[in-house]
Design a protein around this motif. Structure first.
Motif, PDB file in Angstrom:
ATOM      1  N   THR A 276      53.154 -29.476  67.879  1.00  0.00           N
ATOM      2  CA  THR A 276      53.066 -30.607  66.957  1.00  0.00           C
ATOM      3  C   THR A 276      51.964 -30.392  65.927  1.00  0.00           C
ATOM      4  O   THR A 276      52.139 -30.675  64.729  1.00  0.00           O
ATOM      5  CB  THR A 276      52.809 -31.909  67.733  1.00  0.00           C
ATOM      6  OG1 THR A 276      53.873 -32.109  68.672  1.00  0.00           O
ATOM      7  CG2 THR A 276      52.738 -33.100  66.793  1.00  0.00           C
ATOM      8  N   ALA A 277      50.821 -29.897  66.374  1.00  0.00           N
ATOM      9  CA  ALA A 277      49.706 -29.669  65.449  1.00  0.00           C
ATOM     10  C   ALA A 277      50.038 -28.588  64.429  1.00  0.00           C
ATOM     11  O   ALA A 277      49.644 -28.684  63.264  1.00  0.00           O
ATOM     12  CB  ALA A 277      48.455 -29.286  66.233  1.00  0.00           C
ATOM     13  N   LEU A 278      50.771 -27.564  64.842  1.00  0.00           N
ATOM     14  CA  LEU A 278      51.085 -26.447  63.955  1.00  0.00           C
ATOM     15  C   LEU A 278      52.308 -26.689  63.088  1.00  0.00           C
ATOM     16  O   LEU A 278      52.592 -25.896  62.194  1.00  0.00           O
ATOM     17  CB  LEU A 278      51.296 -25.167  64.780  1.00  0.00           C
ATOM     18  CG  LEU A 278      50.078 -24.636  65.543  1.00  0.00           C
ATOM     19  CD1 LEU A 278      50.458 -23.397  66.334  1.00  0.00           C
ATOM     20  CD2 LEU A 278      48.924 -24.336  64.594  1.00  0.00           C
ATOM     21  N   CYS A 279      53.028 -27.786  63.342  1.00  0.00           N
ATOM     22  CA  CYS A 279      54.277 -28.053  62.616  1.00  0.00           C
ATOM     23  C   CYS A 279      53.953 -28.640  61.243  1.00  0.00           C
ATOM     24  O   CYS A 279      54.115 -29.843  60.987  1.00  0.00           O
ATOM     25  CB  CYS A 279      55.158 -29.007  63.415  1.00  0.00           C
ATOM     26  SG  CYS A 279      56.799 -29.238  62.727  1.00  0.00           S
ATOM     27  N   VAL A 280      53.480 -27.795  60.347  1.00  0.00           N
ATOM     28  CA  VAL A 280      53.057 -28.251  59.018  1.00  0.00           C
ATOM     29  C   VAL A 280      54.246 -28.603  58.126  1.00  0.00           C
ATOM     30  O   VAL A 280      54.071 -29.215  57.073  1.00  0.00           O
ATOM     31  CB  VAL A 280      52.186 -27.181  58.331  1.00  0.00           C
ATOM     32  CG1 VAL A 280      50.906 -26.965  59.107  1.00  0.00           C
ATOM     33  CG2 VAL A 280      52.956 -25.872  58.186  1.00  0.00           C
ATOM     34  N   ASP A 281      55.442 -28.227  58.526  1.00  0.00           N
ATOM     35  CA  ASP A 281      56.646 -28.484  57.731  1.00  0.00           C
ATOM     36  C   ASP A 281      57.690 -29.117  58.646  1.00  0.00           C
ATOM     37  O   ASP A 281      58.650 -28.469  59.055  1.00  0.00           O
ATOM     38  CB  ASP A 281      57.159 -27.162  57.149  1.00  0.00           C
ATOM     39  CG  ASP A 281      58.296 -27.374  56.161  1.00  0.00           C
ATOM     40  OD1 ASP A 281      58.508 -28.523  55.743  1.00  0.00           O
ATOM     41  OD2 ASP A 281      58.966 -26.379  55.817  1.00  0.00           O
TER      42      ASP A 281
END
Length: 754
Positions: A276-281
């Motif tokens: 979730t934290a890395l899902c920038v897109d």
């Protein structure tokens, strides 16, 4: 409808605002017919050709997108997901960092990650509360055994199915697969029938702008906003589903979860938190990162099956007789920590490096973002407090009913200590903030009503529409004051969030104060219960009469579901991208160069984005392309609340690109819309751009605002001259019925052959 550009009338395309206005109202006609065409999410209508003796405008079409947010009974269930929608809206409110400020850009990236994690934490917290409500309260008096285990599991499955329905419902945007895919070739309407195709180049806005186009398109006009479907937020859907199921496992197992299951649950939660934290897109607007493949398609199903297996095993084999819900308290602390971190990240994005003085000095500028840019985490905090508070309120009420019906004085239903603190926090907030807000807004209405009277009073007096009787004068000033009260929404939002957070800190630090404040707890529970009952009542009415009561509930989603899934996937699918794609396809078959896009209220956001896209694509070919907005929130609300998506700078850029062919209409009595170019202050009209007073110029009773010699805004009188009845007050409605409507159409249209 004529397609000849030499026709005496321009082609006017209108759309509506909130509440799903019917097509007949948009066109001011008792009869309308649907324009032929396939593949549209909304509905295009125009005037019928018969009876031939009835005079009606030519080349005029209405677009209705309201069916995407209201009108169906099943949409009533969306009311339960209000807290999630508020957090998702906050996910679009982050500040815009300058390109030459890498520190601020890093802070914005961190802030967006924290808002996504806050959305995940809210999902986890509410699932934990629901699990405790089901097993620890509702079924507490039921004897242990298979019946109770199956009942608990059945309720949890129903909850997860509802969540899955909301996350997947309406995600059938077959007109787009990915923003980099080739153009769609769906059938599009023409006046002779559904023939032809409308190929477009979805990547066109990655190219440099045309010479006459805006220098930089706002975020809502880019393909990153318009092209992807909310159904592409698969990573977030998977992470929230897995996190919710794992949380239910922890709450059900309480302190008796076997180490193996505990280890697997913790590992899965860690994985989804990182994802979730890395899902920038979230909506995969570009080629997804390789790691995202582990959370989509079949791997996503495997995640859900694995976490569900752990839940089933825990429910039937490792669940204690009575759960105590200690994990909920820790989740409350997690929510608070994430809100605090989001506030720090927002401050960092605004003041770093060495930008504190400039940031503080901009607080008085009229076009400065809400609360000087600090509003995003505060809006998210309200969503979290709302969701947590609803869980506490329903649980306390359920426990009260169960203890009353089946009294067991030696073994009452136990609740976590954090429930009492949360109820006390809401009780204090409702009393202090609620009463303070009533007094504050009452004063604002009186003071601002008098200030607006200095502008609107002479306007009506010149038209001989000013009734000086005491009752009429009082009513007018109240309407003028109420119309200006909307401008205090940012202050109300900020004080609500701060009041609740301060009350929460006091409740945590002084448990004795909470215990002595039993009455305050029930005030908070009563307020939260009232909100919940009103939502349930709205859901019931919407389900019974979706075309009537459903429109009232749809107003909430008209405002919230404009924004795609950014921080939370359990929100209704966004209608704005689909509406913009509809309009692009429709216009691609229209040879008109004399085109006027007219939009009311919320619809002005859609047309605003559409105009930006067309001007960047076609440049000088659209020399007679115009925009007419009325009752718009682009000035006071959207232009300031979503600084990274659009702003007053992008408004000015669009006016330059159109050569001043954008007129905004507003009334002093409009309680939703307001000026886009100008605003009222101290009984004067001032410009957003520089705060200068607008010279008084009157045309047909309207106060005009010019820019580079062209009319860009008009403040209409209300009542309007020659209206029937003569004292009718329209406030936010009936702009197209105003006596000056045709005047503005003519001013935006240079005429045939020009």
């Amino acid at each position: 409808m004529a397609d000849d550009d030499r026709a005496p009338e321009p082609f006017v395309l209108l759309t509506h605002g909130v509440s799903g206005t019917e097509s007949a109202v948009i066109l001011d006609s008792a009869r309308v017919v649907e324009v032929s065409g396939e593949g549209f999410k909304g509905v295009f209508t125009t005037y019928p050709e018969r009876p031939a003796h009835v005079r009606r405008p030519r080349n005029r079409v209405a677009y209705r997108w309201g069916n995407m947010t209201s009108g169906m009974a099943i949409q009533a269930i969306w009311a339960l997901f209000g807290p999630f929608a508020l957090v998702n809206v906050a996910g679009w409110m982050y500040p815009k960092a300058a390109q030459d400020n890498p520190i601020a850009q890093c802070c914005v990236v961190v802030l967006r990650a924290l808002l996504r994690l806050l959305g995940l934490a809210l999902t986890v917290t509410m699932i934990a509360q629901l699990t405790f409500l089901i097993d620890g309260v509702l079924f507490r008096r039921m004897h242990d055994g298979a019946w109770r285990d199956w009942a608990v599991l059945g309720c949890l499955v129903a909850i997860f199915l509802v969540g899955g329905f909301v996350s997947l419902y309406g995600d059938n945007d077959k007109d787009v697969d990915a923003p980099t895919d080739s153009a769609p070739t769906d059938s599009v309407p023409t006046d002779s029938g559904p023939t032809g195709s409308a190929p477009t180049n979805p990547a066109r806005f990655n190219e440099s702008p045309s010479a006459t186009g805006p220098a930089e398109a706002p975020l809502i006009a880019t393909d990153a906003f318009v092209s992807p479907s909310d159904g592409r937020a698969t990573v977030l859907i998977t992470t929230h589903a897995v996190a919710g199921i794992c949380t239910a496992t922890i709450v059900l197992g309480d302190h008796t979860v076997p180490r193996v299951i505990w280890g697997l649950v913790v590992a899965m939660l860690a994985a989804v938190v990182v994802a979730t934290a890395l899902c920038v897109d979230p909506r995969a607007t570009s080629t997804p990162e390789p790691w995202t493949k582990a959370f989509v398609s079949w791997p996503a199903a495997l995640w859900v099956v694995a976490s569900s297996t752990l839940l089933v095993v825990t429910n039937f084999a490792a669940k204690p007789q009575h759960i105590v819900g200690d994990a909920i308290t820790w989740l409350f602390w997690l929510d608070a920590a994430l809100v605090g971190a989001a506030i720090l990240a927002t401050v960092g994005a605004l003041v770093l490096p060495r930008n504190l003085k400039a940031w503080w000095g901009a607080r008085e500028e009229p076009s400065t973002p809400w609360l000087n840019g600090l509003h995003a985490p505060l809006v998210a905090a309200i969503g979290v407090l709302w969701g947590v508070g609803l869980g506490v309120g329903f649980t306390r009420l359920a426990a009260l009913v169960i203890d009353h019906n089946k009294p067991d004085h030696e073994n009452p239903v136990p609740l976590p200590d954090s429930y009492a603190s949360t109820a006390w926090m809401w009780g204090v907030t409702v009393l202090i903030w609620g009463l303070g807000t009533i007094v504050f807004l009452g004063g604002v209405i009186v003071v601002d009503g008098r200030a607006r009277a200095k502008l609107a009073g002479p306007q009506l007096a010149d038209l001989e529409l000013l009734d000086t009787s005491p009752r009429r004068s009082f009513g007018r000033r109240i309407r003028w004051g109420v119309a200006s009260a909307k401008l205090r929404i940012p202050v109300c939002v900020g004080t609500l969030a701060l009041s609740a957070m301060i009350a929460g800190i006091v409740a945590t630090a002084s448990t004795s104060l909470v215990r002595r404040g039993e009455g305050l707890q029930w005030v908070g529970i009563g307020a939260l219960g009232l909100v919940g009952l009103l939502l349930l009542r709205a859901m019931f009415n919407a389900a019974q009469k979706p075309r009537k009561a459903g429109r009232s509930l749809g107003v909430l989603w008209d405002l919230a579901s404009f924004w795609p899934r950014e921080a939370h996937p359990l929100v209704p699918p966004a209608y704005a991208p689909r509406a913009i794609r509809d309009l692009e396809r429709f216009l691609s078959t229209r040879p008109h160069r004399r085109l006027i896009l007219a939009a009311h209220s919320q619809g002005s956001m859609i047309m605003y984005a559409l105009v930006y896209r067309i001007t960047r694509e076609q440049g000088p070919e659209r020399t007679r392309f115009s925009l007419l907005t009325y009752g718009s929130q682009l000035g006071w609300a959207y232009g300031r609340a979503f600084p990274a998506a659009l702003s007053h700078d992008t408004h000015a850029s669009l006016r330059r690109a159109l050569g001043g062919r954008w007129i905004n209409l507003v009334r002093f009595t409009d309680y939703i819309g307001d000026g886009v170019v100008s605003y009222t202050e101290d009984g004067k009209l001032k410009r957003y751009a520089n705060g200068f007073v607008v010279p008084r110029e009157v045309f047909s009773g309207c106060y005009l605002v010019r820019e580079n010699g062209r009319i860009v805004e008009a403040w209409l009188p209300d009542p309007s001259p020659d209206d029937y009845p003569h004292d009718a007050v329209h406030q936010h409605s009936a702009y197209t019925s105003d006596i000056t409507w045709d005047v503005w159409i003519k001013k935006l249209d240079p005429g045939p052959g020009a």
